[in-house]
Design a protein around this motif. Structure first.
Motif, PDB file in Angstrom:
ATOM      1  N   TRP A   1      11.887   2.506  -5.296  1.00 15.37           N
ATOM      2  CA  TRP A   1      11.889   2.188  -3.874  1.00 15.37           C
ATOM      3  C   TRP A   1      12.126   3.426  -3.008  1.00 15.37           C
ATOM      4  O   TRP A   1      11.654   3.506  -1.860  1.00 15.37           O
ATOM      5  CB  TRP A   1      12.951   1.138  -3.574  1.00 15.37           C
ATOM      6  CG  TRP A   1      14.356   1.613  -3.857  1.00 15.37           C
ATOM      7  CD1 TRP A   1      15.009   1.561  -5.039  1.00 15.37           C
ATOM      8  CD2 TRP A   1      15.236   2.240  -2.926  1.00 15.37           C
ATOM      9  NE1 TRP A   1      16.262   2.100  -4.924  1.00 15.37           N
ATOM     10  CE2 TRP A   1      16.434   2.520  -3.625  1.00 15.37           C
ATOM     11  CE3 TRP A   1      15.142   2.581  -1.580  1.00 15.37           C
ATOM     12  CZ2 TRP A   1      17.519   3.131  -3.022  1.00 15.37           C
ATOM     13  CZ3 TRP A   1      16.230   3.180  -0.967  1.00 15.37           C
ATOM     14  CH2 TRP A   1      17.410   3.452  -1.681  1.00 15.37           C
ATOM     15  N   VAL A   2      12.851   4.414  -3.551  1.00 11.39           N
ATOM     16  CA  VAL A   2      13.076   5.652  -2.798  1.00 11.39           C
ATOM     17  C   VAL A   2      11.757   6.394  -2.600  1.00 11.39           C
ATOM     18  O   VAL A   2      11.432   6.849  -1.487  1.00 11.39           O
ATOM     19  CB  VAL A   2      14.117   6.527  -3.517  1.00 11.39           C
ATOM     20  CG1 VAL A   2      14.300   7.849  -2.778  1.00 11.39           C
ATOM     21  CG2 VAL A   2      15.439   5.794  -3.635  1.00 11.39           C
ATOM     22  N   ALA A   3      10.956   6.503  -3.691  1.00 13.97           N
ATOM     23  CA  ALA A   3       9.659   7.167  -3.569  1.00 13.97           C
ATOM     24  C   ALA A   3       8.730   6.378  -2.648  1.00 13.97           C
ATOM     25  O   ALA A   3       7.955   6.960  -1.855  1.00 13.97           O
ATOM     26  CB  ALA A   3       9.037   7.344  -4.949  1.00 13.97           C
ATOM     27  N   GLY A   4       8.749   5.055  -2.747  1.00 21.66           N
ATOM     28  CA  GLY A   4       7.924   4.247  -1.857  1.00 21.66           C
ATOM     29  C   GLY A   4       8.315   4.396  -0.402  1.00 21.66           C
ATOM     30  O   GLY A   4       7.445   4.465   0.492  1.00 21.66           O
ATOM     31  N   LEU A   5       9.629   4.444  -0.151  1.00 19.25           N
ATOM     32  CA  LEU A   5      10.094   4.640   1.223  1.00 19.25           C
ATOM     33  C   LEU A   5       9.692   6.017   1.743  1.00 19.25           C
ATOM     34  O   LEU A   5       9.286   6.183   2.914  1.00 19.25           O
ATOM     35  CB  LEU A   5      11.607   4.463   1.278  1.00 19.25           C
ATOM     36  CG  LEU A   5      12.260   4.611   2.665  1.00 19.25           C
ATOM     37  CD1 LEU A   5      11.703   3.567   3.632  1.00 19.25           C
ATOM     38  CD2 LEU A   5      13.783   4.476   2.551  1.00 19.25           C
ATOM     39  N   ALA A   6       9.773   7.040   0.873  1.00 21.31           N
ATOM     40  CA  ALA A   6       9.352   8.385   1.284  1.00 21.31           C
ATOM     41  C   ALA A   6       7.861   8.412   1.609  1.00 21.31           C
ATOM     42  O   ALA A   6       7.424   9.040   2.591  1.00 21.31           O
ATOM     43  CB  ALA A   6       9.688   9.391   0.187  1.00 21.31           C
ATOM     44  N   ALA A   7       7.037   7.724   0.790  1.00 26.72           N
ATOM     45  CA  ALA A   7       5.604   7.665   1.074  1.00 26.72           C
ATOM     46  C   ALA A   7       5.337   6.969   2.406  1.00 26.72           C
ATOM     47  O   ALA A   7       4.460   7.391   3.184  1.00 26.72           O
ATOM     48  CB  ALA A   7       4.880   6.946  -0.058  1.00 26.72           C
ATOM     49  N   LEU A   8       6.086   5.923   2.699  1.00 27.88           N
ATOM     50  CA  LEU A   8       5.904   5.200   3.956  1.00 27.88           C
ATOM     51  C   LEU A   8       6.281   6.079   5.148  1.00 27.88           C
ATOM     52  O   LEU A   8       5.565   6.115   6.176  1.00 27.88           O
ATOM     53  CB  LEU A   8       6.751   3.930   3.941  1.00 27.88           C
ATOM     54  CG  LEU A   8       6.620   3.008   5.157  1.00 27.88           C
ATOM     55  CD1 LEU A   8       5.186   2.497   5.288  1.00 27.88           C
ATOM     56  CD2 LEU A   8       7.591   1.825   5.032  1.00 27.88           C
ATOM     57  N   LEU A   9       7.358   6.832   5.047  1.00 29.60           N
ATOM     58  CA  LEU A   9       7.770   7.720   6.144  1.00 29.60           C
ATOM     59  C   LEU A   9       6.762   8.839   6.350  1.00 29.60           C
ATOM     60  O   LEU A   9       6.418   9.196   7.486  1.00 29.60           O
ATOM     61  CB  LEU A   9       9.165   8.280   5.855  1.00 29.60           C
ATOM     62  CG  LEU A   9      10.311   7.253   5.832  1.00 29.60           C
ATOM     63  CD1 LEU A   9      11.621   7.944   5.452  1.00 29.60           C
ATOM     64  CD2 LEU A   9      10.450   6.584   7.203  1.00 29.60           C
ATOM     65  N   LEU A  10       6.263   9.427   5.259  1.00 28.64           N
ATOM     66  CA  LEU A  10       5.274  10.489   5.377  1.00 28.64           C
ATOM     67  C   LEU A  10       3.970   9.964   5.969  1.00 28.64           C
ATOM     68  O   LEU A  10       3.307  10.641   6.772  1.00 28.64           O
ATOM     69  CB  LEU A  10       5.033  11.124   4.010  1.00 28.64           C
ATOM     70  CG  LEU A  10       6.215  11.912   3.420  1.00 28.64           C
ATOM     71  CD1 LEU A  10       5.889  12.370   2.003  1.00 28.64           C
ATOM     72  CD2 LEU A  10       6.547  13.108   4.306  1.00 28.64           C
ATOM     73  N   ALA A  11       3.584   8.738   5.561  1.00 30.74           N
ATOM     74  CA  ALA A  11       2.367   8.152   6.140  1.00 30.74           C
ATOM     75  C   ALA A  11       2.546   7.904   7.638  1.00 30.74           C
ATOM     76  O   ALA A  11       1.609   8.109   8.443  1.00 30.74           O
ATOM     77  CB  ALA A  11       2.024   6.858   5.410  1.00 30.74           C
ATOM     78  N   GLY A  12       3.732   7.484   8.036  1.00 32.63           N
ATOM     79  CA  GLY A  12       3.986   7.305   9.470  1.00 32.63           C
ATOM     80  C   GLY A  12       3.920   8.606  10.236  1.00 32.63           C
ATOM     81  O   GLY A  12       3.372   8.683  11.352  1.00 32.63           O
TER      82      GLY A  12
END
Length: 598
Positions: free
Chosen positions: A563-574
Motif C-alpha cells: 500500500w505504501v508503493a501504491g500510495l506513492a504511485a498515486l501521489l506521483l501521478a497526481g
C-alpha cells in the motif's frame, strides 16, 4: 521471481514502451517561411556518425518512470517482518516416553526444548502459551516470558502413563486467534484422524529404542498372614532375551528375596510368582537400567485387609452365634474394640443418624411372614451385592416397608435395603425370621458379610489400597468433619478437597506417599508406573507435520507494505497531472496572446 508476479512483468513492458516513446518521438516540425536568409542555426542537427549525442528527456519522463516503478513495486507485494508474531501456543506431551534417553543421553524433552528455543529466537513471538497434554486432560502451565519458555519446558516432569494430545490440540485451537501459531511437541506422529489446520506444526522427537519394563507388580494378601507376589516383565526389543530381575527389601541392607533371570515367551513376556512369608517388609522390584527408568522399579507394601471393629448386639443366642461365625470367617472383624465401626443388632431403634456414628446392620423380623423362593430381583450395581447369589434360597419374607434404597426384592416384597441419610451413617436392613433361615446356611451369607465389612473399611480414613497405579483414579477417605485430605508426595505436600467424606485423586508420579491422619499418624502407600503403551518405544518417531504454505507463512510472519508503493504511485501521478495541466495552461495563454498580436 518476476514470473510469479505477472502484473509486475506487465509493468516492465510498459516501462520499455515509455522509454521507446520518449526516445523515438524526436522529429522536425514543418514550418512554412518566406526565406531562410535571416535564420541562424542555434542547434546542430543530429546527423549521426562518430559523434555521440546525449539523450535529452523532459522531466515529465522521469516522473512517469517513477510512477511506473512505484506500481511495479506494489505489484511485487513487498513485505517487512512483523516486530512480533502474536502468541505461540505450545502443546507439550508430558507422557513418560518423553523422558526416554538415547545412546547420547538426550531425551525427546530436551530436543523439544531446543526446538522451541530456536523457534522463538527465529520468529520473535510476543507471548508463549504453554499447554500440557496431561493424561488427565489439557492443563495450562504457569506463564513465562518467551525467552524463558524453553527453560521452563525442561523443568516439567514427564511421567504420565499417557497423553491427551487430541484434546489439548482442540483446546489450543480454541485459545488461539486466527493469526496465532500452534506448536505440538511430542515423540510420536499424529493420528490419521488428526487434522492440522494452517498455522499448526507437529514436531516429533522420538526414536525407536529397545526397552524392558515391569508391566505388572502385585502383592496380594492370601490369609493367615501370608502373601503372594506376581511380577510380569516385558522385553520390547527385536531380540528376545532373558530379563534380569531383583526383589529385595526396600530398606537398605536386606537380603534379596529373589535375584535371577526370567525366561521370555514369543511375545517377550516373563512372569514370576513368589510366596511371601508373614511379616515380609516393604519390597522393591527392580530391572537393570535402560532407555526408560520409570518402568524399571516398583515399590510394594504389605496390603492386608483393613480390620473393622464390630459389635454384635443380637438378643437371640442362636442368631448371634450365626452372625459371629460369619464375622470370624472373614478374619478381619475385631469384636473387642471400644469404638465399633459396625453394629449388628436386631433392635431397629439402635440405628444412629448422627455424623460419625457407626454403621448399623439391623436384622428385621418379617411381618405376616410367608416363604418365597424367588424370583429375586437384585441391584447388581451396588457393591454390597457384588458376587452374592440368592438363587435357590427359601426366604421368610413379610410385608415390611424397609427404609432407604431396596437392594433385593422377592416379587414385590423387599428383603434387603440400605438407608443412607445425608448427615448420618448408613444402615443395612435385612429381613430375617431367625437362625433357622436358609440364608445363614448358604454361601450368600458370608459373601454378604464380607461386602459389608469392606464397605465399612472403605469409609475409614486412609488410602483405598497400599499399592496404587499411576494414572488410575483412587478414592481417599477423609477424617470425620474434615474438608481437606493431606498427602505427602515425593515432591512435597498435596491438599485434596474432600466432598461427602472422600476425595478423588489420580496420582501420577511413582514413589512412596504418606497420608496424614489424626493424632499425628500417617498411612504409607506406594504409586507404581505400569503403562505398557508408554514402555513400548519401538513405534516412536521423529519428523515434522503440518508445515505452512509459503504464502500462509509469509502472511503470518511479515506485514505487507504494498500500500505504501501504491500510495506513492498515486501521489506521483497526481503531481504529474498538476505539472501537465500547468504546461497546457501556459501553452494556451501564449497562443491567445499571439492571436491578439496578429
Amino acid at each position: 521471481m518476476l514470473f510469479s508476479f505477472p502484473y509486475a512483468l506487465t509493468g516492465l513492458a510498459v516501462v520499455a514502451g515509455l522509454v521507446a516513446v520518449y526516445t523515438f518521438r524526436a522529429r522536425f516540425w514543418r514550418r512554412p517561411v518566406s526565406s531562410l536568409m535571416l535564420w541562424r542555426q542555434t542547434q546542430r542537427p543530429r546527423l549521426g556518425g562518430a559523434h555521440r549525442d546525449r539523450l535529452r528527456l523532459p522531466p515529465l519522463f522521469y516522473l512517469e518512470l517513477a510512477v511506473l516503478a512505484a506500481l511495479i513495486l506494489a505489484a511485487l507485494s513487498p513485505h517487512i517482518r512483523r516486530p512480533n508474531l502474536g502468541t505461540l501456543t505450545v502443546v507439550f506431551d508430558t507422557s513418560a516416553s518423553m523422558s526416554a534417553r538415547d545412546e547420547n543421553g538426550l531425551t525427546p524433552q530436551i530436543r523439544a526444548a531446543r526446538a522451541l528455543q530456536g523457534t522463538i529466537r527465529q520468529a520473535g513471538h510476543a507471548r508463549v502459551r504453554l499447554l500440557l497434554a496431561r493424561a488427565t486432560g489439557p492443563e495450562s502451565a504457569s506463564p513465562a516470558p518467551p525467552s524463558q519458555s524453553a527453560a521452563r519446558l525442561r523443568q516439567i516432569p514427564c511421567h504420565d502413563p499417557g497423553d491427551s494430545l487430541s484434546a489439548s490440540l482442540a483446546r489450543a485451537n480454541e485459545l488461539s486467534g486466527p493469526a496465532d501459531e500452534i506448536l505440538v511437541l511430542t515423540d510420536r506422529a499424529p493420528d490419521a484422524v488428526t487434522h492440522l489446520r494452517p498455522g499448526v506444526r507437529w514436531l516429533a522427537f522420538g526414536r525407536p529404542q529397545v526397552n524392558r519394563a515391569l508391566t505388572t507388580a502385585e502383592r496380594t494378601w492370601s490369609g493367615q498372614g501370608r502373601e503372594s507376589l506376581l511380577i510380569e516383565a516385558v522385553d520390547y526389543g527385536a531380540v528376545k532375551e532373558e530379563i534380569p530381575l531383583r526383589v529385595a527389601p526396600l530398606a537398605a541392607g536386606g537380603a534379596p528375596l529373589f535375584e535371577g533371570r526370567l525366561a521370555v515367551d514369543d511375545q517377550g513376556r516373563a512372569r514370576q510368582r513368589l510366596d511371601l512369608p508373614p511379616g515380609t517388609p516393604e519390597l522393591v522390584v527392580e530391572l537393570p537400567p535402560d532407555a526408560l527408568e520409570l518402568d524399571n522399579r516398583a515399590i510394594l507394601l504389605a496390603d492386608p485387609p483393613r480390620p473393622v471393629a464390630v459389635a454384635v448386639q443380637v438378643e437371640n443366642d442362636a442368631q448371634r452365634r450365626v452372625v459371629e461365625r460369619a464375622l470370624d470367617a472373614t478374619q478381619r472383624a475385631r469384636r473387642d474394640a471400644p469404638a465399633p465401626h459396625l453394629v449388628i443388632t436386631d433392635r431397629p431403634s439402635a440405628a444412629g443418624n448422627t455424623p460419625g456414628a457407626p454403621w448399623h446392620c439391623i436384622l428385621t423380623a418379617p411381618q405376616a411372614p410367608r416363604l418365597v423362593r424367588g424370583p429375586y430381583l437384585a441391584d447388581r450395581a451396588h457393591p454390597l451385592l457384588e458376587g452374592v447369589s440368592f438363587e435357590g434360597l427359601t426366604w421368610s419374607a413379610g410385608t415390611n416397608q424397609l427404609p432407604g434404597r431396596v437392594l433385593l426384592f422377592a416379587g414385590n416384597l423387599p428383603l434387603i435395603s440400605l438407608d443412607s441419610p445425608p448427615r448420618g451413617s448408613p444402615t443395612l436392613h435385612i429381613v430375617s425370621a431367625g437362625a433357622g433361615d436358609a440364608l445363614y446356611r448358604a454361601p450368600a451369607w458370608p459373601a454378604l458379610v464380607w461386602n459389608l465389612l469392606q464397605a465399612c473399611a472403605d469409609v475409614q480414613p486412609g488410602p483405598p489400597r497400599r499399592n496404587l497405579r499411576a494414572g488410575v483414579a483412587a478414592r481417599f477417605a477423609a477424617e470425620p468433619q474434615q474438608s481437606l485430605v493431606h498427602i505427602e508426595t515425593p515432591n512435597g505436600k498435596e491438599q485434596l478437597r474432600a466432598r461427602g467424606g472422600h476425595a478423588d485423586w489420580m496420582p501420577m508420579e511413582p514413589g512412596l506417599y504418606r497420608m496424614r491422619l489424626g493424632d499425628n499418624r500417617t498411612e504409607p502407600f506406594a504409586v507404581n508406573f505400569q503403562a505398557p503403551a508408554e514402555s513400548d518405544l519401538r513405534l516412536r518417531q521423529q519428523g515434522t507435520w503440518g508445515e505452512m504454505a509459503d504464502t500462509e507463512h509469509l502472511r503470518r510472519t511479515h506485514r505487507s507494505v504494498a500500500w505504501v508503493a501504491g500510495l506513492a504511485a498515486l501521489l506521483l501521478a497526481g503531481l504529474h497531472h498538476v505539472i501537465l495541466g500547468a504546461a497546457w495552461r501556459r501553452g494556451g495563454m501564449l497562443k491567445d496572446e499571439g492571436s491578439r498580436v496578429a
